[in-house]
Design a protein around this motif. Structure first.
Motif, PDB file in Angstrom:
ATOM      1  N   LEU A 297       0.104  11.573  -9.354  1.00  0.00           N
ATOM      2  CA  LEU A 297       1.178  11.181  -8.436  1.00  0.00           C
ATOM      3  C   LEU A 297       0.901  11.682  -7.027  1.00  0.00           C
ATOM      4  CD1 LEU A 297       3.721   9.502  -9.218  1.00  0.00           C
ATOM      5  CD2 LEU A 297       2.480  10.441 -11.161  1.00  0.00           C
ATOM      6  N   GLU A 298       0.247  12.826  -6.902  1.00  0.00           N
ATOM      7  CA  GLU A 298      -0.142  13.308  -5.578  1.00  0.00           C
ATOM      8  C   GLU A 298      -1.102  12.325  -4.930  1.00  0.00           C
ATOM      9  OE1 GLU A 298      -2.482  15.099  -2.491  1.00  0.00           O
ATOM     10  OE2 GLU A 298      -3.274  14.499  -4.458  1.00  0.00           O
ATOM     11  N   ARG A 299      -2.039  11.788  -5.720  1.00  0.00           N
ATOM     12  CA  ARG A 299      -3.006  10.818  -5.191  1.00  0.00           C
ATOM     13  C   ARG A 299      -2.300   9.526  -4.781  1.00  0.00           C
ATOM     14  NH1 ARG A 299      -6.116  10.773  -9.342  1.00  0.00           N
ATOM     15  NH2 ARG A 299      -7.551  12.411  -8.614  1.00  0.00           N
ATOM     16  N   VAL A 300      -1.311   9.105  -5.562  1.00  0.00           N
ATOM     17  CA  VAL A 300      -0.530   7.919  -5.195  1.00  0.00           C
ATOM     18  C   VAL A 300       0.095   8.107  -3.819  1.00  0.00           C
ATOM     19  CG1 VAL A 300       1.556   6.602  -5.726  1.00  0.00           C
ATOM     20  CG2 VAL A 300      -0.047   7.168  -7.556  1.00  0.00           C
ATOM     21  N   GLY A 301       0.768   9.243  -3.628  1.00  0.00           N
ATOM     22  CA  GLY A 301       1.436   9.469  -2.362  1.00  0.00           C
ATOM     23  C   GLY A 301       0.486   9.596  -1.196  1.00  0.00           C
ATOM     24  N   ARG A 302      -0.691  10.138  -1.442  1.00  0.00           N
ATOM     25  CA  ARG A 302      -1.635  10.433  -0.363  1.00  0.00           C
ATOM     26  C   ARG A 302      -2.422   9.213   0.085  1.00  0.00           C
ATOM     27  NH1 ARG A 302      -6.629  12.216  -1.546  1.00  0.00           N
ATOM     28  NH2 ARG A 302      -5.934  12.983  -3.581  1.00  0.00           N
ATOM     29  N   ARG A 303      -2.738   8.281  -0.853  1.00  0.00           N
ATOM     30  CA  ARG A 303      -3.649   7.227  -0.421  1.00  0.00           C
ATOM     31  C   ARG A 303      -3.476   5.854  -1.053  1.00  0.00           C
ATOM     32  NH1 ARG A 303      -9.760   8.780  -1.581  1.00  0.00           N
ATOM     33  NH2 ARG A 303      -9.874   6.864  -0.375  1.00  0.00           N
ATOM     34  N   ALA A 304      -2.472   5.650  -1.900  1.00  0.00           N
ATOM     35  CA  ALA A 304      -2.300   4.335  -2.530  1.00  0.00           C
ATOM     36  C   ALA A 304      -1.182   3.550  -1.855  1.00  0.00           C
ATOM     37  CB  ALA A 304      -1.997   4.501  -4.017  1.00  0.00           C
ATOM     38  N   ASP A 305      -1.095   2.274  -2.222  1.00  0.00           N
ATOM     39  CA  ASP A 305       0.007   1.427  -1.778  1.00  0.00           C
ATOM     40  C   ASP A 305       1.169   1.457  -2.751  1.00  0.00           C
ATOM     41  OD1 ASP A 305      -1.290   0.311   0.591  1.00  0.00           O
ATOM     42  OD2 ASP A 305      -2.626  -0.664  -0.846  1.00  0.00           O
ATOM     43  N   GLY A 306       0.962   2.055  -3.921  1.00  0.00           N
ATOM     44  CA  GLY A 306       2.040   2.129  -4.887  1.00  0.00           C
ATOM     45  C   GLY A 306       1.592   2.751  -6.186  1.00  0.00           C
ATOM     46  N   TRP A 307       2.528   2.825  -7.123  1.00  0.00           N
ATOM     47  CA  TRP A 307       2.345   3.506  -8.404  1.00  0.00           C
ATOM     48  C   TRP A 307       2.547   2.523  -9.543  1.00  0.00           C
ATOM     49  CZ3 TRP A 307       6.650   6.599 -11.175  1.00  0.00           C
ATOM     50  CH2 TRP A 307       6.131   7.248 -12.313  1.00  0.00           C
ATOM     51  N   LEU A 308       1.621   2.532 -10.491  1.00  0.00           N
ATOM     52  CA  LEU A 308       1.803   1.837 -11.763  1.00  0.00           C
ATOM     53  C   LEU A 308       2.413   2.833 -12.734  1.00  0.00           C
ATOM     54  CD1 LEU A 308      -1.601  -0.062 -11.968  1.00  0.00           C
ATOM     55  CD2 LEU A 308       0.624  -1.013 -11.350  1.00  0.00           C
ATOM     56  N   GLY A 309       3.717   2.794 -12.864  1.00  0.00           N
ATOM     57  CA  GLY A 309       4.430   3.721 -13.722  1.00  0.00           C
ATOM     58  C   GLY A 309       4.781   3.083 -15.051  1.00  0.00           C
TER      59      GLY A 309
END
Length: 307
Positions: A191-203
Motif C-alpha cells: 500500500l505504501e508503493r501504491v501511494g508513492r507511485r501508482a495511479d490506483g490500488w487493486l484491492g
C-alpha cells in the motif's frame, strides 16, 4: 461506483470463442470494465495455502493467457475499459512486458488499465525461473523500466537488474503519458508503493475496519510523496459465494445473497471519493455461460440501484 466483471478465461470458460461472445454480452449489460487474471499453474500440493485458507480451485489449472485474453476482449467490445487484475509482472523482462502492454493499448484503442502485482505462489516463480526473494525491489525497477519505455524517446535505463542502451522503442501507447498503472497487494509495503507511485490500488472486498487500516497507509504515503491521495483509483475485487438465503452479515464481503454482497460493496465504495470500482469475478460461482451472464445481470441491477 463503476462496475466491472472478470474476463471469462478459467476452467470451462477457457475457450477464446466463448470468451469473446461472453465479453460482448457483458458489455451489452452496461458494465464499465472487464478484467483478466493471471495464473501460470496449479500445483497439486502447493507449498503455501490458497489465500483465505481454502483449497486452491482446481479450475485455475486451466487458463488463458491474460494479455491474449484481453486482446480477445478488445476485439469483442467497443466501449469498456480493459484491465489486468492482477498481472504477475515479474515473470518476464519489463521491456518485453512494456512492448506487449503497448500493443494491447493500441489494439484496444486506448482502453487499457495496467494492473500488476507480485502474486503469492512460490511454485509459479520457480517455473518461470524468477527469484522469489527480492520481489519488491524487482517490481520497483519494473515500474522504472515501464515508465522509461512509455514516456521517453530515446529510451535508456541503467539499473541493478536491467540495462537498456539508448534506443528507439516505438510505438508508444495511445494513452499518454502512459496507460494507468494500478498495483495489487494487501501488506503495508504494497500500500505504501501504491501511494508513492501508482495511479490506483487493486484491492478486494473486505471488512471495513481492515480496509480503513490498509488504505490509510496508501494515503499517508501519497501525502509524503507530494501526491494527492484523492486522485488514486480503487478497484475492489470480489469472488462471491452467492447464496439463495441471507447469511451472517460478518461474511457478506465474500458470501451472501446478491443483495447482501452488493450492499457491502456499496459500503466499501462509500469510503472513497466517488470514483471507486467493483470487480465481480463469477468464474468460481458457475460452470455455465448462461448462468454467468444471468448472475452478472443481477449484480449489475443491484449495484446500479445502490450506486
Amino acid at each position: 461506483m463503476r462496475i466491472g466483471f472478470s474476463v471469462p478465461q478459467f476452467g470451462p470458460f477457457a475457450d477464446p470463442d466463448r470468451t469473446a461472445a461472453m465479453c460482448t454480452a457483458l458489455e451489452a449489460l452496461g458494465c464499465d470494465s472487464l478484467w483478466a487474471a493471471d495464473r501460470l499453474l496449479a500445483p497439486l500440493t502447493p507449498s503455501e495455502g490458497y489465500p483465505g485458507g481454502q483449497a486452491m480451485p482446481v479450475r485455475y489449472g486451466t487458463h488463458l493467457d491474460p494479455l491474449l485474453a484481453l486482446a480477445v476482449a478488445a476485439s469483442a467490445t467497443e466501449r469498456v475499459r480493459l484491465g489486468s487484475s492482477t498481472l504477475n509482472a515479474l515473470w518476464q523482462p519489463p521491456v518485453v512486458l512494456a512492448r506487449a502492454l503497448t500493443t494491447l493499448d493500441l489494439i484496444s484503442h486506448g482502453r487499457l488499465d495496467v494492473g500488476i502485482g507480485l502474486g503469492w505462489m512460490r511454485e509459479e516463480y520457480e517455473a518461470a525461473g524468477v527469484p522469489w526473494q527480492g520481489r519488491g525491489a524487482r517490481l520497483e525497477e519494473t515500474l522504472d523500466v515501464l515508465d522509461a519505455v512509455w514516456r521517453s524517446d530515446p529510451v535508456v535505463h541503467d539499473g541493478p537488474l536491467w540495462t537498456i542502451p539508448e534506443s528507439t522503442v516505438l510505438p508508444k501507447p495511445l494513452q499518454g503519458p502512459r496507460p494507468p498503472v494500478l498495483l495489487g497487494g494487501f501488506t503495508p509495503p504494497a500500500l505504501e508503493r501504491v501511494g508513492r507511485r501508482a495511479d490506483g490500488w487493486l484491492g478486494a472486498s473486505m471488512p471495513l475496519p481492515h480496509l480503513h487500516g490498509l488504505w490509510a497507509v496508501a494515503v499517508e504515503a501519497a501525502e509524503r510523496a507530494g501526491r494527492d491521495p484523492a486522485g488514486l483509483r480503487r478497484v475492489f475485487r470480489v469472488n462471491p459465494e452467492v447464496t439463495t438465503s441471507e447469511t451472517d452479515p460478518a461474511q457478506t464481503h465474500h458470501r451472501g445473497t446478491v443483495r447482501q454482497l452488493c450492499e457491502h460493496l456499496g459500503a466499501v465504495c462509500a469510503t472513497g471519493t466517488g470514483t471507486d470500482e467493483v470487480l465481480v469475478d463469477l468464474q468460481l460461482a458457475t460452470d455455465s455461460p448462461e448462468e454467468y451472464l444471468d448472475l452478472a445481470a443481477a449484480f449489475m441491477a443491484e449495484l446500479s440501484r445502490i450506486s
